[in-house]
Write an enzyme that holds these catalytic residues in place. Structure first.
Site, PDB file in Angstrom:
ATOM      1  N   ASP A 139      97.102  77.562   1.746  1.00 43.08           N
ATOM      2  CA  ASP A 139      96.083  77.987   0.787  1.00 43.08           C
ATOM      3  C   ASP A 139      95.723  79.455   0.925  1.00 43.08           C
ATOM      4  O   ASP A 139      96.094  80.119   1.889  1.00 43.08           O
ATOM      5  CB  ASP A 139      94.813  77.123   0.947  1.00 43.08           C
ATOM      6  CG  ASP A 139      94.493  76.809   2.403  1.00 43.08           C
ATOM      7  OD1 ASP A 139      94.849  77.615   3.274  1.00 43.08           O
ATOM      8  OD2 ASP A 139      93.900  75.759   2.663  1.00 43.08           O
ATOM      9  N   ASN A 172      84.234  68.445   6.352  1.00 45.63           N
ATOM     10  CA  ASN A 172      83.931  67.437   5.325  1.00 45.63           C
ATOM     11  C   ASN A 172      85.136  66.545   5.023  1.00 45.63           C
ATOM     12  O   ASN A 172      85.139  65.805   4.048  1.00 45.63           O
ATOM     13  CB  ASN A 172      83.437  68.114   4.039  1.00 45.63           C
ATOM     14  CG  ASN A 172      84.490  69.010   3.410  1.00 45.63           C
ATOM     15  OD1 ASN A 172      85.597  69.139   3.945  1.00 45.63           O
ATOM     16  ND2 ASN A 172      84.167  69.624   2.289  1.00 45.63           N
ATOM     17  N   HIS A 199      88.231  67.705   4.392  1.00 48.85           N
ATOM     18  CA  HIS A 199      89.249  68.290   3.505  1.00 48.85           C
ATOM     19  C   HIS A 199      90.533  68.589   4.284  1.00 48.85           C
ATOM     20  O   HIS A 199      90.530  68.763   5.493  1.00 48.85           O
ATOM     21  CB  HIS A 199      88.719  69.517   2.748  1.00 48.85           C
ATOM     22  CG  HIS A 199      88.547  70.769   3.552  1.00 48.85           C
ATOM     23  ND1 HIS A 199      87.615  71.730   3.221  1.00 48.85           N
ATOM     24  CD2 HIS A 199      89.182  71.252   4.649  1.00 48.85           C
ATOM     25  CE1 HIS A 199      87.701  72.731   4.064  1.00 48.85           C
ATOM     26  NE2 HIS A 199      88.636  72.465   4.951  1.00 48.85           N
ATOM     27  N   GLU A 233      89.270  69.230  -1.496  1.00 50.85           N
ATOM     28  CA  GLU A 233      87.896  68.899  -1.144  1.00 50.85           C
ATOM     29  C   GLU A 233      87.566  67.451  -1.552  1.00 50.85           C
ATOM     30  O   GLU A 233      88.179  66.916  -2.488  1.00 50.85           O
ATOM     31  CB  GLU A 233      86.939  69.850  -1.880  1.00 50.85           C
ATOM     32  CG  GLU A 233      87.112  71.320  -1.522  1.00 50.85           C
ATOM     33  CD  GLU A 233      86.423  71.705  -0.215  1.00 50.85           C
ATOM     34  OE1 GLU A 233      86.514  70.950   0.780  1.00 50.85           O
ATOM     35  OE2 GLU A 233      85.798  72.778  -0.183  1.00 50.85           O
TER      36      GLU A 233
HETATM   37  C1  F6R Z   1      93.166  76.373   6.344  1.00 54.54           C
HETATM   38  C2  F6R Z   1      92.888  75.068   5.776  1.00 54.54           C
HETATM   39  C3  F6R Z   1      91.669  74.302   6.117  1.00 54.54           C
HETATM   40  C4  F6R Z   1      91.320  74.303   7.599  1.00 54.54           C
HETATM   41  C5  F6R Z   1      90.047  73.519   7.857  1.00 54.54           C
HETATM   42  C6  F6R Z   1      89.635  73.570   9.310  1.00 54.54           C
HETATM   43  O1  F6R Z   1      94.384  76.898   5.859  1.00 54.54           O
HETATM   44  O2  F6R Z   1      93.668  74.631   5.000  1.00 54.54           O
HETATM   45  O3  F6R Z   1      91.840  72.964   5.674  1.00 54.54           O
HETATM   46  O4  F6R Z   1      92.379  73.738   8.321  1.00 54.54           O
HETATM   47  O5  F6R Z   1      89.003  74.029   7.074  1.00 54.54           O
HETATM   48  O6  F6R Z   1      89.251  74.884   9.626  1.00 54.54           O
HETATM   49  P1  F6R Z   1      88.941  75.295  11.123  1.00 54.54           P
HETATM   50  O7  F6R Z   1      90.212  75.180  11.879  1.00 54.54           O
HETATM   51  O8  F6R Z   1      88.482  76.728  11.036  1.00 54.54           O
HETATM   52  O9  F6R Z   1      87.885  74.364  11.621  1.00 54.54           O
END
Ligand code: F6R
Length: 246
Positions: free
Chosen positions: A70, A139, A141, A146
């Site tokens: 992403d 959450n 995701h 989301e």
């Molecule tokens: C990042 C992504 C997100 C993160 C998730 C966890 O490319 O796709 O899904 O993996 O938000 O983020 P952290 O590792 O910062 O807790």
């Protein structure tokens, strides 16, 4: 019957080393492997371990291809908050990867739909993803898929939820600076990877991590869809695993 291979490590460093070993094995088995990569805090330790292996001459990235999950929309590549910048800082600038083999959605285009279609085509042309690395959102995701009553299958533009904006505001000077949209690979694109590696760290993820192991699949917690994948390994530290029923 839950299909998840679960590895519980003592701490973040052990988790990162374990994950890096699995990625290294994939590259050794197939030097031209296609890797799906994530940003965020979780994989930084894994990327550090991969850099160490490359510097020690134990791992060659020259033939691999990468696709990131992403990118924020709308953001320029050279913006220090962009995922382009993040990936170069934490991995790409330190390894012998061919710059033409790096793919990250372009978050600075007028037509996001066109960029999403271009991205899906490139993944297809590369023959699909061999090993997809994922982190878990607080959450639930995955990528920026989301929680919602319906999920998209392919790469798409999505609004970020307030929970994600709040969680990611730690990387920005001000919460108002966090982009409100992102381009993300969709759930079907992610589930089509041949293998998936989900990394989960810290007590703040413990409750949401436990949801993945309950046998219930719901779009309200996109990560529960990972149970549909036939070859997924979840590597977590003890804190993240603390709410899973033993
Ligand atoms: C990042 C992504 C997100 C993160 C998730 C966890 O490319 O796709 O899904 O993996 O938000 O983020 P952290 O590792 O910062 O807790």
């Amino acid at each position: 019957m839950i299909n998840l291979n679960k590895i519980i490590c003592n701490n973040y460093i052990e988790m990162s080393r374990y994950a890096a070993q699995i990625i290294a094995k994939q590259i050794k088995v197939r030097p031209s492997a296609v890797l799906g990569l994530a940003t965020g805090s979780t994989p930084v330790g894994t990327y550090h371990e991969l850099i160490k292996m490359n510097r020690a001459g134990k791992l060659d990235f020259s033939k691999i291809t990468t696709f990131n999950l992403d990118e924020y929309y709308r953001i320029e590549k050279h913006n220090p908050q962009s995922y382009h910048y993040f990936m170069h800082k934490h991995l790409f600038s330190h390894i012998n990867i061919n710059s033409g083999s790096i793919h990250i959605p372009d978050g600075d285009v007028d037509c996001a739909d066109e960029e999403c279609r271009r991205y899906d085509c490139m993944i297809e042309q590369a023959g699909g993803i061999d090993l997809q690395i994922l982190g878990l959102g607080a959450n639930g995701h995955i990528g920026f898929n989301e929680p919602s009553s319906a999920l998209f299958s392919n790469t798409h533009l999505t609004p970020l939820t307030i929970e994600t904006i709040q969680a990611n505001s730690r990387f920005f000077a001000n919460i108002d600076d966090v982009p409100k949209y992102a381009i993300t690979m969709g759930m079907s694109s992610i589930l089509q990877a041949k293998k998936i590696l989900l990394l989960i760290t810290g007590s703040s993820k413990a409750k949401i991590a436990a949801e993945i192991f309950k046998g219930r699949i719901t779009t309200d917690i996109p990560a529960t869809l990972l149970q549909l994948h036939p070859d997924i390994t979840v590597i977590m530290d003890r804190e993240a695993a603390s709410c899973i029923a033993q």
